[in-house]
Design an enzyme around this catalytic site. Structure first.
Site, PDB file in Angstrom:
ATOM      1  N   ASP A 140       3.451  -5.174  10.237  1.00 17.33           N
ATOM      2  CA  ASP A 140       3.653  -6.097  11.370  1.00 17.33           C
ATOM      3  C   ASP A 140       4.224  -7.456  10.940  1.00 17.33           C
ATOM      4  OD1 ASP A 140       0.881  -6.161  10.266  1.00 17.33           O
ATOM      5  OD2 ASP A 140       0.757  -7.967  11.486  1.00 17.33           O
ATOM      6  N   GLN A 141       3.835  -7.927   9.761  1.00 17.92           N
ATOM      7  CA  GLN A 141       4.350  -9.226   9.317  1.00 17.92           C
ATOM      8  C   GLN A 141       5.814  -9.148   8.894  1.00 17.92           C
ATOM      9  OE1 GLN A 141       2.273 -12.160   9.519  1.00 17.92           O
ATOM     10  NE2 GLN A 141       1.317 -10.561  10.773  1.00 17.92           N
ATOM     11  N   CYS A 167       1.079   4.663  -2.053  1.00 20.34           N
ATOM     12  CA  CYS A 167      -0.338   4.882  -2.356  1.00 20.34           C
ATOM     13  C   CYS A 167      -1.174   4.814  -1.068  1.00 20.34           C
ATOM     14  CB  CYS A 167      -0.853   3.802  -3.322  1.00 20.34           C
ATOM     15  SG  CYS A 167      -0.303   4.053  -4.984  1.00 20.34           S
ATOM     16  N   ARG A 195      -1.895   0.316   6.044  1.00 20.06           N
ATOM     17  CA  ARG A 195      -0.982  -0.634   5.373  1.00 20.06           C
ATOM     18  C   ARG A 195       0.114  -0.991   6.379  1.00 20.06           C
ATOM     19  NH1 ARG A 195       0.465   1.251  -0.598  1.00 20.06           N
ATOM     20  NH2 ARG A 195       0.657  -0.993  -0.971  1.00 20.06           N
ATOM     21  N   PRO A 196      -0.190  -1.915   7.297  1.00 20.78           N
ATOM     22  CA  PRO A 196       0.754  -2.225   8.369  1.00 20.78           C
ATOM     23  C   PRO A 196       1.996  -2.954   7.866  1.00 20.78           C
ATOM     24  CG  PRO A 196      -1.078  -3.748   8.387  1.00 20.78           C
ATOM     25  CD  PRO A 196      -1.396  -2.722   7.341  1.00 20.78           C
ATOM     26  N   ARG A 230       3.805   6.879 -11.746  1.00 21.87           N
ATOM     27  CA  ARG A 230       4.584   6.083 -10.800  1.00 21.87           C
ATOM     28  C   ARG A 230       4.722   4.647 -11.308  1.00 21.87           C
ATOM     29  NH1 ARG A 230       2.793   6.795  -4.628  1.00 21.87           N
ATOM     30  NH2 ARG A 230       4.403   5.194  -4.535  1.00 21.87           N
ATOM     31  N   LYS A 267       6.823  -3.162 -12.646  1.00 25.65           N
ATOM     32  CA  LYS A 267       7.247  -2.183 -11.630  1.00 25.65           C
ATOM     33  C   LYS A 267       7.520  -2.875 -10.303  1.00 25.65           C
ATOM     34  CE  LYS A 267       3.980   0.098  -9.323  1.00 25.65           C
ATOM     35  NZ  LYS A 267       3.942   0.063  -7.838  1.00 25.65           N
ATOM     36  N   ASN A 268       6.580  -3.733  -9.864  1.00 23.71           N
ATOM     37  CA  ASN A 268       6.701  -4.295  -8.517  1.00 23.71           C
ATOM     38  C   ASN A 268       7.794  -5.354  -8.414  1.00 23.71           C
ATOM     39  OD1 ASN A 268       4.782  -2.525  -7.662  1.00 23.71           O
ATOM     40  ND2 ASN A 268       3.087  -3.974  -7.769  1.00 23.71           N
ATOM     41  N   ARG A 325       6.252   3.200  -0.645  1.00 29.60           N
ATOM     42  CA  ARG A 325       6.146   2.062   0.289  1.00 29.60           C
ATOM     43  C   ARG A 325       7.254   1.037   0.039  1.00 29.60           C
ATOM     44  NH1 ARG A 325       2.781  -0.280   3.901  1.00 29.60           N
ATOM     45  NH2 ARG A 325       2.441  -2.538   3.821  1.00 29.60           N
ATOM     46  N   ASP A 354      -4.852  -4.892  -7.626  1.00 30.11           N
ATOM     47  CA  ASP A 354      -4.342  -3.795  -8.457  1.00 30.11           C
ATOM     48  C   ASP A 354      -5.098  -3.644  -9.772  1.00 30.11           C
ATOM     49  OD1 ASP A 354      -0.820  -4.224  -7.568  1.00 30.11           O
ATOM     50  OD2 ASP A 354      -2.542  -3.377  -6.501  1.00 30.11           O
TER      51      ASP A 354
HETATM   52  C1  EPZ Z   1       2.172  -4.899  -2.844  1.00 34.38           C
HETATM   53  O1  EPZ Z   1       1.912  -4.016  -1.768  1.00 34.38           O
HETATM   54  C2  EPZ Z   1       2.113  -4.032  -4.088  1.00 34.38           C
HETATM   55  N1  EPZ Z   1       3.135  -2.999  -4.014  1.00 34.38           N
HETATM   56  C3  EPZ Z   1       0.741  -3.381  -4.203  1.00 34.38           C
HETATM   57  O2  EPZ Z   1       0.691  -2.744  -5.464  1.00 34.38           O
HETATM   58  C4  EPZ Z   1      -0.333  -4.464  -4.208  1.00 34.38           C
HETATM   59  O3  EPZ Z   1      -1.592  -3.833  -4.154  1.00 34.38           O
HETATM   60  C5  EPZ Z   1      -0.168  -5.380  -2.988  1.00 34.38           C
HETATM   61  O4  EPZ Z   1       1.167  -5.900  -2.952  1.00 34.38           O
HETATM   62  C6  EPZ Z   1      -1.129  -6.559  -3.041  1.00 34.38           C
HETATM   63  O5  EPZ Z   1      -0.898  -7.304  -4.194  1.00 34.38           O
HETATM   64  C7  EPZ Z   1       4.409  -3.329  -4.364  1.00 34.38           C
HETATM   65  O6  EPZ Z   1       4.697  -4.463  -4.716  1.00 34.38           O
HETATM   66  C8  EPZ Z   1       5.413  -2.225  -4.294  1.00 34.38           C
HETATM   67  P1  EPZ Z   1       0.718  -6.659   0.953  1.00 34.38           P
HETATM   68  P2  EPZ Z   1       2.172  -4.535  -0.262  1.00 34.38           P
HETATM   69  O7  EPZ Z   1       1.782  -6.598   1.990  1.00 34.38           O
HETATM   70  O8  EPZ Z   1       3.393  -5.378  -0.225  1.00 34.38           O
HETATM   71  C9  EPZ Z   1      -1.956  -6.615   4.880  1.00 34.38           C
HETATM   72  C10 EPZ Z   1       0.440  -1.032  -6.987  1.00 34.38           C
HETATM   73  O9  EPZ Z   1      -0.649  -0.576  -7.365  1.00 34.38           O
HETATM   74  N2  EPZ Z   1      -0.676  -6.634   5.586  1.00 34.38           N
HETATM   75  O10 EPZ Z   1       0.533  -7.917   0.165  1.00 34.38           O
HETATM   76  O11 EPZ Z   1       2.071  -3.389   0.637  1.00 34.38           O
HETATM   77  C11 EPZ Z   1      -2.185  -5.247   4.268  1.00 34.38           C
HETATM   78  O12 EPZ Z   1      -2.859  -4.427   5.182  1.00 34.38           O
HETATM   79  C12 EPZ Z   1       0.641  -1.300  -5.521  1.00 34.38           C
HETATM   80  O13 EPZ Z   1       1.387  -1.376  -7.732  1.00 34.38           O
HETATM   81  C13 EPZ Z   1      -0.670  -6.827   6.960  1.00 34.38           C
HETATM   82  O14 EPZ Z   1      -1.712  -6.991   7.588  1.00 34.38           O
HETATM   83  O15 EPZ Z   1       0.886  -5.466  -0.071  1.00 34.38           O
HETATM   84  C14 EPZ Z   1      -3.021  -5.507   3.064  1.00 34.38           C
HETATM   85  O16 EPZ Z   1      -4.378  -5.456   3.464  1.00 34.38           O
HETATM   86  C15 EPZ Z   1      -0.485  -0.706  -4.675  1.00 34.38           C
HETATM   87  N3  EPZ Z   1       0.522  -6.818   7.618  1.00 34.38           N
HETATM   88  C16 EPZ Z   1      -2.674  -6.930   2.689  1.00 34.38           C
HETATM   89  O17 EPZ Z   1      -1.919  -7.491   3.766  1.00 34.38           O
HETATM   90  C17 EPZ Z   1       1.719  -6.636   6.953  1.00 34.38           C
HETATM   91  O18 EPZ Z   1       2.787  -6.648   7.604  1.00 34.38           O
HETATM   92  C18 EPZ Z   1      -1.833  -7.013   1.428  1.00 34.38           C
HETATM   93  O19 EPZ Z   1      -0.670  -6.245   1.664  1.00 34.38           O
HETATM   94  C19 EPZ Z   1       1.681  -6.445   5.551  1.00 34.38           C
HETATM   95  C20 EPZ Z   1       0.475  -6.454   4.888  1.00 34.38           C
END
Ligand code: EPZ
Length: 431
Positions: A126-127, A118, A123-124, A400, A22-23, A94, A308
């Site tokens: 900022d990066q 979800c 879930r910022p 989903r 999916k991702n 998202r 996950d």
């Molecule tokens: C992806 O979400 C996945 N979603 C999530 O899977 C998965 O849990 C996550 O990666 C971690 O592996 C998709 O791929 C669509 P991140 P994403 O940016 O991109 C912090 C599922 O169940 N962060 O790696 O949102 C954030 O707060 C879903 O399939 C910042 O601080 O995850 C989090 O604590 C749920 N600033 C951590 O990084 C930012 O700009 C990981 O977030 C972005 C993220």
């Protein structure tokens, strides 16, 4: 509303075919916006998040047509710079924010609604914004939309250091940088398999991306990406979820269409708690015949233990002998499902990022409610191992990200049926 009614306590036997990731699909489908031609994407999972992404692409002017057997033909040449994805659709998922990177990469301008998805706490983005700005874009939020615009009518490659190894930010920056002028270097990049899959897809269209799968990704901008065919990798989290189901219910199941290397951390942890896992080229055989043992888990970015899979493992560990500790170090708030596991008799203490799971050896069926995708998966895993009948509500969350979960489980002997319930009864409940 739909619910799954599961009678647990039956070991699972047989084979399950794993679907496309999916991702990976949620990154590759919007990436077709950057391609000047028709893309044939194979092994696309039939899950509602992907259906929503395809609807959004059609709404903004892409031609999307099923090509049979899980393949999709996409031609995004009809998308215009001023196309805006519908707010109500984008806010539901998202991964819609990948449209920002794709529009910025192709049109040097993007206007996309703030993302939804979800509820895992804060879930910022900022990066993501930091990356876009380093490439030369002005980014601001106005009236619920994120606006990004290339300051001098061009994006210029730049070194970008991520404060956290964010999957989404890594993917979004790749999308924005792949046609920029010059070299972009992402440091502290996410290493997940679906980041690699996106890079491989873009390289198959003529992009120049090196280092995906490591924490340093180098992208040399290319001005023309041309269409072609690409097959999405198998979903390692779907596979891990069914491995956890065998751990909870017992039995022996072969999972086909997997990449064992992507499962390494999950396999290692399940082996540690007493599950037998045999790896073959494109399948794994999972067997659990004796009582599970306790363990400790700390979720980390890939190749660490995936967040996950955290809820599914917590469900298994309730059946184990001994007390386990789970530290959720990636997501901000991912223990909300535990109240539902407690309705089934689980004994779990949560303190911030730490959950302590007592191995009480059994769970009892109960009516429970999924609150997000992987929470729903965890409740299904728990129900398969529990004594008696569990009614899992809110399965739209599960659908989903899991293709035909009831059919795949029935195929290995689970007693699971899908029921429509009158949700007006639910409406009467107060929070
Ligand atoms: C992806 O979400 C996945 N979603 C999530 O899977 C998965 O849990 C996550 O990666 C971690 O592996 C998709 O791929 C669509 P991140 P994403 O940016 O991109 C912090 C599922 O169940 N962060 O790696 O949102 C954030 O707060 C879903 O399939 C910042 O601080 O995850 C989090 O604590 C749920 N600033 C951590 O990084 C930012 O700009 C990981 O977030 C972005 C993220």
């Amino acid at each position: 509303m739909t619910q799954y009614v599961i009678r647990g306590g039956r070991p699972l036997h047989g084979e399950i075919n794993i679907s496309g990731a999916k991702n990976a699909a949620l990154a590759i489908l919007p990436a077709t916006l950057l391609v000047d031609g028709v893309c044939r994407i194979e092994n696309v999972p039939d899950v509602t998040d992907v259906t929503l992404m395809l609807e959004i692409l059609k709404d903004i002017g892409a031609t999307v047509s099923p090509a049979g057997g899980g393949a999709i033909l996409i031609d995004s040449r009809g998308v215009r710079a001023d196309s805006v994805a519908p707010y109500e659709q984008v806010r539901r998922m998202r991964a819609s924010y990948y449209l920002i990177g794709a529009f910025l990469g192709r049109f040097l301008n993007a206007q996309v609604a703030m993302p939804g998805g979800c509820n895992l706490g804060v879930r910022p983005v900022d990066q993501h914004i930091k990356g876009f700005e380093m490439l030369g874009a002005d980014v601001h939020v106005n009236a619920g939309f994120i606006h990004a615009n290339a300051r001098e009518g061009r994006l210029v490659g730049s070194p970008i250091y991520l404060d956290v190894a964010s999957v989404g930010a890594t993917i979004n920056i790749i999308l924005a940088a792949v046609m920029a002028d010059g070299l972009t270097v992402i440091e502290n990049a996410a290493r997940e398999p679906h980041v690699v899959d996106l890079a491989n897809f873009l390289n198959s269209t003529g992009a120049d991306i090196k280092g995906a799968g490591t924490d340093i990704i180098k992208i040399r901008g290319r001005k023309l990406l041309t269409g072609g065919a690409y097959t999405i990798i198998p979903d390692q989290i779907e596979a891990g979820t069914y491995m956890a189901a065998v751990a909870a219910a017992g039995g022996e199941v072969t999972l086909n269409n997997v990449i064992p290397k992507h499962l390494e951390c999950i396999t290692a942890k399940l082996t540690e708690i007493g599950v037998e896992v045999k790896e073959y080229d494109e399948s794994v055989l999972v067997r659990r015949t004796r009582r599970l043992r306790k363990t400790n888990i700390k979720t980390l970015p890939y190749p660490g233990f995936p967040t996950d899979m955290q809820p599914q493992m917590a469900a298994c560990l309730s059946f184990a002998e001994g007390t386990s500790m789970i530290t959720e170090s990636v997501a901000d708030n991912r223990f909300r499902y535990m109240d539902e596991l407690k309705r089934m008799g689980a004994r779990i203490q949560v303190d911030g990022k730490l959950a302590v799971v007592e191995g009480i050896g059994k769970l009892s069926g109960a009516p429970v409610q999924a609150c997000d995708l992987r929470a729903g998966a965890a409740l299904i895993v728990a129900a398969l191992g529990a004594e008696g009948v569990t009614e899992v509500g809110g399965v739209y969350h599960v659908e989903r990200g899991y293709e035909d979960v009831s059919g795949k489980l029935r195929g290995v002997g689970a007693d699971i049926r899908v029921e429509e319930v009158d949700d007006s009864e639910m409406a009467g409940q107060t929070g």
